[in-house]
Design a protein around this motif. Structure first.
Motif, mmCIF file in Angstrom:
data_model
loop_
_atom_site.group_PDB
_atom_site.id
_atom_site.type_symbol
_atom_site.label_atom_id
_atom_site.label_comp_id
_atom_site.label_asym_id
_atom_site.label_seq_id
_atom_site.Cartn_x
_atom_site.Cartn_y
_atom_site.Cartn_z
ATOM 1 N N GLY A 157 46.732 30.398 94.059
ATOM 2 C CA GLY A 157 45.521 31.203 93.979
ATOM 3 C C GLY A 157 44.693 31.187 95.254
ATOM 4 O O GLY A 157 43.797 32.001 95.426
ATOM 5 N N LEU A 158 44.973 30.256 96.159
ATOM 6 C CA LEU A 158 44.249 30.207 97.418
ATOM 7 C C LEU A 158 44.860 31.231 98.370
ATOM 8 O O LEU A 158 46.073 31.306 98.515
ATOM 9 N N HIS A 159 44.026 32.037 98.986
ATOM 10 C CA HIS A 159 44.504 33.094 99.874
ATOM 11 C C HIS A 159 45.214 32.488 101.084
ATOM 12 O O HIS A 159 44.784 31.472 101.631
ATOM 13 N N ASP A 160 46.300 33.119 101.508
ATOM 14 C CA ASP A 160 47.095 32.621 102.633
ATOM 15 C C ASP A 160 46.274 32.457 103.907
ATOM 16 O O ASP A 160 46.535 31.559 104.713
ATOM 17 N N ASP A 161 45.276 33.312 104.115
ATOM 18 C CA ASP A 161 44.459 33.210 105.316
ATOM 19 C C ASP A 161 43.709 31.878 105.376
ATOM 20 O O ASP A 161 43.477 31.340 106.454
ATOM 21 N N ALA A 162 43.332 31.341 104.219
ATOM 22 C CA ALA A 162 42.649 30.046 104.194
ATOM 23 C C ALA A 162 43.598 28.949 104.655
ATOM 24 O O ALA A 162 43.203 28.042 105.383
ATOM 25 N N LEU A 163 44.852 29.036 104.237
ATOM 26 C CA LEU A 163 45.829 28.035 104.655
ATOM 27 C C LEU A 163 46.135 28.176 106.133
ATOM 28 O O LEU A 163 46.199 27.197 106.869
ATOM 29 N N GLY A 164 46.322 29.401 106.587
ATOM 30 C CA GLY A 164 46.616 29.655 107.995
ATOM 31 C C GLY A 164 45.462 29.268 108.897
ATOM 32 O O GLY A 164 45.644 28.960 110.069
ATOM 33 N N GLY A 165 44.250 29.279 108.336
ATOM 34 C CA GLY A 165 43.064 28.927 109.107
ATOM 35 C C GLY A 165 42.848 27.438 109.218
ATOM 36 O O GLY A 165 41.864 26.990 109.789
ATOM 37 N N GLY A 166 43.745 26.649 108.644
ATOM 38 C CA GLY A 166 43.655 25.206 108.794
ATOM 39 C C GLY A 166 42.774 24.502 107.781
ATOM 40 O O GLY A 166 42.200 23.463 108.082
ATOM 41 N N TRP A 167 42.677 25.048 106.577
ATOM 42 C CA TRP A 167 41.902 24.349 105.555
ATOM 43 C C TRP A 167 42.481 22.974 105.327
ATOM 44 O O TRP A 167 43.693 22.781 105.272
ATOM 45 N N THR A 168 41.612 22.016 105.154
ATOM 46 C CA THR A 168 42.024 20.652 104.851
ATOM 47 C C THR A 168 41.597 20.336 103.426
ATOM 48 O O THR A 168 40.863 21.107 102.800
#
Length: 141
Positions: free
Chosen positions: A66-77
């Motif tokens: 459910g987390l958008h891919d852009d959040a992961l690509g942006g380096g969310w920790t």
């Protein structure tokens, strides 16, 4: 990031791959049940690591569902996701409080019956509704 399989994952075991070595398959669920996403090969010097690694990858994938891919690509920790979740919890608390305020106004008959087409003219109601609009716009967190 490109599109990915849009479902939770599961770990499945296949007895042997083409080389005769056991492998663990990470696959989709639901309508993607027959889709292999990845295959974990056997570690000759560390029995059990293959399945443990596959289970950890699946747990991470499913936790981020459910987390958008852009959040992961942006380096969310984990800390960043925790802060985001706390912000959502706070927004939920604020909305809960605003709904209770509206209910109190309604209980006092300070809100006109909309079936009659009469707008509410209470200043207190207008103030609560302004706060509701602010939260819905994302301003109050």
């Amino acid at each position: 990031m490109s599109a990915h399989t849009p479902c939770m994952l599961m770990v499945g075991e296949t007895p042997f791959d083409n080389d005769g070595a056991p492998e663990t398959v990470i696959g989709g669920t639901g309508q993607f049940e027959n889709h292999a996403i990845a295959v974990a090969i056997d570690f000759k010097n560390a029995p059990g690591m293959r399945e443990a690694n596959a289970r950890r990858m699946v747990a991470c994938w499913n936790a981020l569902d459910g987390l958008h891919d852009d959040a992961l690509g942006g380096g969310w920790t984990a800390a960043g996701m925790n802060a985001y979740a706390k912000g959502l919890e706070e927004k939920l608390r604020v909305m809960h409080d605003l709904l209770l305020a509206i209910k109190k106004l309604d209980d006092r008959n300070d809100i006109a019956d909309h079936d009659e087409g009469v707008p509410c003219t209470s200043a207190e109601f207008d103030e609560v509704m302004a706060s509701v609009c602010e939260v819905l716009k994302g301003g109050a967190t």
